[in-house]
Design an enzyme around this catalytic site. Structure first.
Site, PDB file in Angstrom:
ATOM      1  N   LYS A   1     -12.132  -7.306   3.366  1.00  0.00           N
ATOM      2  CA  LYS A   1     -12.250  -5.844   3.025  1.00  0.00           C
ATOM      3  C   LYS A   1     -13.674  -5.314   2.889  1.00  0.00           C
ATOM      4  O   LYS A   1     -14.427  -6.004   2.250  1.00  0.00           O
ATOM      5  CB  LYS A   1     -11.509  -5.405   1.858  1.00  0.00           C
ATOM      6  CG  LYS A   1     -11.372  -3.935   1.529  1.00  0.00           C
ATOM      7  CD  LYS A   1     -10.633  -3.546   0.164  1.00  0.00           C
ATOM      8  CE  LYS A   1     -10.539  -2.066  -0.238  1.00  0.00           C
ATOM      9  NZ  LYS A   1      -9.513  -1.729  -1.416  1.00  0.00           N
TER      10      LYS A   1
ATOM     11  N   SER B   1      -5.934   1.763  -0.575  1.00  0.00           N
ATOM     12  CA  SER B   1      -7.071   1.912   0.204  1.00  0.00           C
ATOM     13  C   SER B   1      -7.149   0.676   1.117  1.00  0.00           C
ATOM     14  O   SER B   1      -8.299   0.625   2.118  1.00  0.00           O
ATOM     15  CB  SER B   1      -8.351   1.885  -0.617  1.00  0.00           C
ATOM     16  OG  SER B   1      -8.451   0.780  -1.479  1.00  0.00           O
TER      17      SER B   1
ATOM     18  N   SER C   1      -3.943  -0.438  -4.612  1.00  0.00           N
ATOM     19  CA  SER C   1      -4.372  -0.402  -3.421  1.00  0.00           C
ATOM     20  C   SER C   1      -4.427  -1.718  -2.416  1.00  0.00           C
ATOM     21  O   SER C   1      -4.636  -1.930  -1.150  1.00  0.00           O
ATOM     22  CB  SER C   1      -6.329  -0.256  -3.259  1.00  0.00           C
ATOM     23  OG  SER C   1      -6.219   1.298  -3.451  1.00  0.00           O
TER      24      SER C   1
END
Lengths: 95, 492, 483
Positions: B77, B158, B182
């Site tokens: 990420k 997210s 997330s």
């Protein structure tokens, strides 16, 4: 506690986020929507409850007083949008 | 297809020299080359670095130096700082930033031999549940509605890019961060296993902060076992993070095989909310039944403050974020917008550099901390947070783990739920409690909705008892026999 | 008579509270492992943590916590076993995180007391409200470029103790005495070097004025005053300004001001005027700071003797006057020097020499105890030469001057210059005889009752002997010969 454009202006200034005048009203409406929803917390009885700061339930460790870091000014400065020699540079501040 | 292998299978194949790490990495890079232009799951593809790492992995394997993740292609990420590789948090304000350091979690993965194929898209600064707030465009969910192949669905957020990448077989696993859901929500939306460990289990050092007391790094994988392998590598006690727990990291993979016989599993009644889709409720019932069939004792429990979790979260998280994001001021890194004086430079930089959702949350956070409002909002939220923690604590006096749905819906389409921020926030309804309490939780794919979209069940455990969470998750996985595949995937 | 500002409407009492920022002596910074040392090249003593890079986290330095606890103990203050860090949020170019990590609600040290001696001999007790740990900001340089401010982050994250006094101070003199005493305690403890020129100790001065018996009126904060003298001047200037404002029918408005030492006035700090709202909240990257009682006890047991205790001991152990004792304990180095000189010798003579000739020589030559050419051992040796009659008191002064000049051992100087006292009675007899012979008229006067002339004969004899004669023997001989 509804936010008015003056409060939005104050928050924007504190947050250092430029907000155009014509954005104040729509922003107020948006933030008021969120805050209105948040106010459901007023239903909760919190008398005598100790506030909880974080998810970690432990004592803090301390580190030894030894110089183990620093000494890489170039790495510190490498990402700077503006610099002058070994200094960061920003628009002049008048005190 | 090499890209269809699980991490555990790839480990075996690499050890048996059925294929090389270079071949495995190339297969994934090909997938990325083909699909990423469409999915937009990766913001940066580190192909050259990945090839070098794969080569090094092959050399290590040849020498018999095989570590837990040697040669395994992973996606990171873009909130984890990676040394020498641009790290953006999907924000314009950080778009030129190249960290001169490696986050602890990614350093742990590298230590264990992993190959990093790239940095994945996310909601800007991890603020969102759809990946729509990325400054670099949305991510497409590799799954399609059966009846509406044209609808472009969100992967959740997210950590949407990480979820899409693992789901589409562009990486075998990925890192994510979970502040209010997330990892678990995108895992549920993309048919993956997502793990949010206990607070303090994975170091936050080198992870761009959103809300310090709620941010939890964790893994995505396609199986519970794989997620256990990844978490074991990611987790560590890190002296550089004062909130990191000084506890040894157990063998999570072994815990997956424990079974649930004799465990007491709680079903929190407050999660049965009005308007919950019947198929989600049915799946939840099904999950409970699977565990009962496997020998667990099912217990009705109460988490009375569940409904206040989201509102609490939307005070605490923006408050911390408003402070954490103050460092993006155009002075030392990132993108600057000039201004006549210092204050104007700050205001221009931050107005241009942050997207609408980030600006909104910074302003909410600033407001709830400001003089005259602190007690009414922030302090009250901290007290409710204490009550939420107490709820979990009391429930865990009676049960070993909890089972709930992960999300109130399956993946929605891009553009939906965009008009009202609160509608978007409701995505985190079931996940946010575990963040506020710091307890471990997973999402495990358990079935499909009527559109053929994946749905996850959430398993929540006691603090630092990830092992039981893995044991229960593995049981759900076994019973569900989830074999559905996303329509968009490498090699398909 | 208490200090007061005489206004047109009568006397005004001055009310002062001080917030002292003292840099903690440590190797590394409060929350990072980079060096806390002063004076490095720009941005070299900086880690990614100090520069507020993304994902960087603070980890507290145990030694800094210990220094704060030791300081708290030295201020007779309450040590809080559980304290907490908060973020103070504001934007500034040299504040990289956009917040300062400080302790707002739960400081590590609570209330304490500092006793100060005033010039009239009285002792005043000034309350300490609290002491907390916080990090320093970096440094902005405004004068290096026509349109830019330069930022150096070397100081960013340097550990500070903020020591807040009660508004117990009523005059510039009391403020000065408080600061000197505080600095003395910090130096004794080794928790801050107290060097105001380098900025390792600075004060924010809260000043208000009121008529006798009134409650407090509005105060102003004079920021960042960097010498004791300036603090005293700033109080005087600010109090006078406020009296003028009140007496001219105006109202003093709460604000931050700066002291301009060149013009001797304070002025409003416009840059701090925009509504600041620091939005303090608990620092979520740190956990509560929990101290074990036995750790505190160990720190307490290892504390050095502090000025008040040392002063009491100097009076009782050495029989010194209150004044001499106070002078000698003000600086630990002085007290140590004195004790080295006094050890095994007459303490009063040692005190006289240290506070007299020795201090005068340091003043004259611009040296400090640390750089003094005369070591404690050599000064002690000089006293020994007097005590065993090798030299007399007069010659000792000359030897001391030579020691100041050359740094040599006194015995060596006495040897080189042949300054040994003459105790040979034959030589003294001869000198006395010569003086008597040369001053027959004075001898007659003396014998006729003018006793005061005895001193004249002693002086003449000593002069004739080059000052080296043993004074006791000269006296004895003269008495015998003149009677």
């Amino acid at each position: 506690m509804a936010l008015d454009p003056t409060t939005i202006r104050r928050i924007a200034t504190l947050s250092r986020i430029r907000v155009e005048d014509d954005q104040l009203a729509p922003l107020a409406q948006e933030l008021n929507g969120i805050l209105g929803w948040i106010e459901q917390l007023n239903e909760v009885n919190v008398d005598g409850v100790e506030p909880l700061t974080g998810g970690a339930q432990m004592a803090m460790k301390m580190r030894d007083d030894v110089v183990t870091d620093g000494g890489y000014a170039e790495d510190i400065l490498a990402n700077a949008p503006d610099r002058n020699g070994a200094f960061f540079a920003v628009p002049k501040v008048v005190e | 297809m090499l890209t269809d292998l699980t991490i555990a299978q790839a480990q075996t194949g690499l050890r048996a020299k059925q294929f090389t790490a270079e071949e495995l990495t190339e297969a994934h890079l090909r997938g990325i080359g083909t699909l990423n232009p469409r999915l937009n799951a990766f913001l940066t593809v580190t192909a050259e670095q990945a090839r070098e790492q794969a080569k090094a992995a092959d050399a290590a394997i040849a020498k018999g130096d095989i570590r837990p993740l040697t040669g395994i292609p992973l996606a990171i990420k873009d909130l984890f700082c990676t040394k020498g590789v641009r790290t953006t948090a999907a924000s314009m304000i950080l778009s030129p930033f190249v960290p001169p350091y490696e986050s602890t979690v990614t350093a742990n993965l590298l230590r264990d031999g992993a190959v990093f194929v790239g940095k994945t898209n996310l909601d800007e600064f991890a603020m969102g549940s759809s990946n729509m707030s990325s400054a670099f465009g949305p991510v497409e969910n590799p799954w399609k509605r059966r009846q509406d192949q044209n609808a472009v669905l969100v992967p959740g957020g997210s950590s949407g890019g990480s979820a899409a990448a693992v789901s589409a077989r562009l990486a075998m696993g990925a890192t994510g961060t979970d502040t209010g859901g997330s990892i678990r929500q995108p895992a549920s939306f993309c048919g993956l296993v997502g793990v949010k460990p206990s607070y303090g289990r994975c170091s936050r050092w080198g992870v761009v902060a959103f809300a310090s007391s709620l941010d939890h790094p964790g893994p995505f994988a396609r199986t519970v076992q794989d997620s256990a392998i990844l978490l074991r590598s990611m987790a560590s006690h890190d002296p550089k993070d004062s909130t990191s727990a000084d506890r040894s990291v157990p063998d999570y993979e072994a815990a997956c095989k424990r079974g649930v016989k004799g465990l007491r599993i709680g079903v929190p009644r407050e999660y049965r909310v009005d308007g919950m889709p019947a198929e989600i409720e049915a799946l939840w019932e099904q999950g409970v039944q699977w565990l009962r069939d496997a020998g667990a004792e099912i217990v009705d429990v109460s988490l009375p403050h569940t409904k206040y979790g989201l509102a609490t979260y939307y005070i605490v998280a923006p408050a911390e974020a408003s402070s954490n994001l103050a460092r993006y001021d155009g002075v030392r890194f990132g993108q600057r917008q000039d201004g006549g004086d210092l204050t104007e430079m700050y205001s221009n930089t931050r107005a241009a550099g942050f997207g609408a959702e980030v600006r909104r949350r910074i302003m909410i956070g600033t407001y709830v901390l400001s003089a005259g409002y602190y007690d009414a909002y922030y302090l009250r939220a901290q007290k409710v947070r204490a009550l939420i923690l107490r709820d979990f604590h009391e429930a865990f006096q009676k049960v070993d783990a909890l089972i709930t749905p992960t999300t109130p819906s399956a993946a929605f389409a891009q553009g939906e739920k965009m008009d009202d921020p609160v509608q978007m926030y409701l995505n985190d309804l079931f996940t946010v409690g575990a963040n506020l309490a710091g307890v471990p939780a997973t999402s495990v794919p358990a079935g499909l909705d009527s559109n053929g979209l994946p749905l996850g069940l959430q398993i929540i455990g006691k603090p630092f008892d990830e092992e039981t969470v893995f044991a229960v998750s593995a049981e759900i996985e076994r019973a569900a026999g989830f074999t559905a595949l996303p329509q968009i995937r490498a090699g398909a | 008579m208490a200090y007061a500002i005489e206004g047109a409407t009568g006397p005004w009492e001055v009310v002062v509270g001080l917030e002292v920022h003292a840099q903690v002596i440590s190797e590394s910074k409060l929350f990072s492992g980079s060096s806390a040392a002063f004076g490095a090249e720009p941005n070299t003593h900086v880690s990614f943590i100090d520069a507020g890079f993304p994902g960087m986290l603070p980890v507290i330095n145990r030694a800094c916590v210990a220094q704060a606890v030791r300081t708290g103990l030295g201020l007779n203050a309450e040590i809080h076993k559980v304290s907490r860090f908060d973020r103070k949020n504001y934007f500034y170019a040299d504040m990289p995180q956009g917040y300062q990590i400080s302790q707002f609600e739960h400081p590590i040290v609570g209330t304490g007391i500092v006793e100060v001696e005033l010039s009239d001999g009285s002792v005043k007790r000034i309350g300490v409200t609290r002491l907390h740990l916080e990090q320093d900001a970096g440094k902005s340089l405004h004068d290096q470029h026509p349109t830019k401010t330069f930022v150096d982050l070397n100081r960013s994250g340097v550990p500070l103790m903020e020591i807040v006094s009660e508004p117990d101070i009523r005059s510039p003199e009391e403020a000065g005495a408080y600061l000197r005493k505080l600095r003395s305690i910090l130096r004794y403890l080794g928790t801050c070097d107290g060097n105001m020129e380098e900025g390792s100790m600075r004060a924010d001065v809260n000043v208000s004025v009121r008529k006798a018996g009134e409650p407090y009126r509005t105060r102003c904060e004079v920021k960042n005053v960097n010498s004791i003298r300036f603090v005293m001047q700033a109080i005087e200037a600010e109090a006078a300004r406020q009296v003028e404002v009140w007496e001219s029918g105006g109202e003093v408005k709460q604000e931050t001001r700066l002291f301009d030492p060149n013009r001797g006035v304070t002025r409003s700090m416009r840059s701090k005027e925009d509504a600041h709202d620091y939005r303090y909240f608990p620092e979520p990257d740190l956990l509560p700071l929990v101290l074990e009682q036995n750790w505190i006890d160990a720190l307490k047991a290892a504390l050095p003797e502090l000025p008040d205790a040392k002063k009491a001991r100097f009076r009782s152990e050495y029989g010194l006057t209150a004044y001499d004792a106070a002078v000698l304990v003000a600086e630990k180095a002085t007290a140590d020097f004195f004790e080295a000189v006094a050890k095994g010798r007459d303490p009063k003579i040692a005190a006289n020499w240290v506070t007299g000739d020795f201090f005068a020589a340091l003043n004259r030559t611009g040296k400090t105890i640390e750089t003094s050419p005369v070591s404690a051992a050599n000064l002690g040796a000089l006293l020994d030469l007097m005590a065993n009659n090798t030299i007399n008191g007069r010659i000792a002064k000359d030897v001391f001057e030579a020691m100041v000049e050359t740094g040599k051992d006194p015995a060596e100087i006495v040897e080189e210059k042949g300054l040994k006292q003459v105790t040979d009675t034959g030589a003294i007899d001869a000198a006395v005889d010569a003086i008597i012979a040369a001053n027959a008229d004075k001898v007659a006067e003396y014998r006729s009752g003018k006793d005061k002339l005895f001193g004249f004969f002693v002086g003449q004899t000593m002069k004739a002997m080059g000052g080296k004669g043993n004074p006791a023997l000269i006296n004895e001989t003269l008495k015998r010969r003149l009677s």
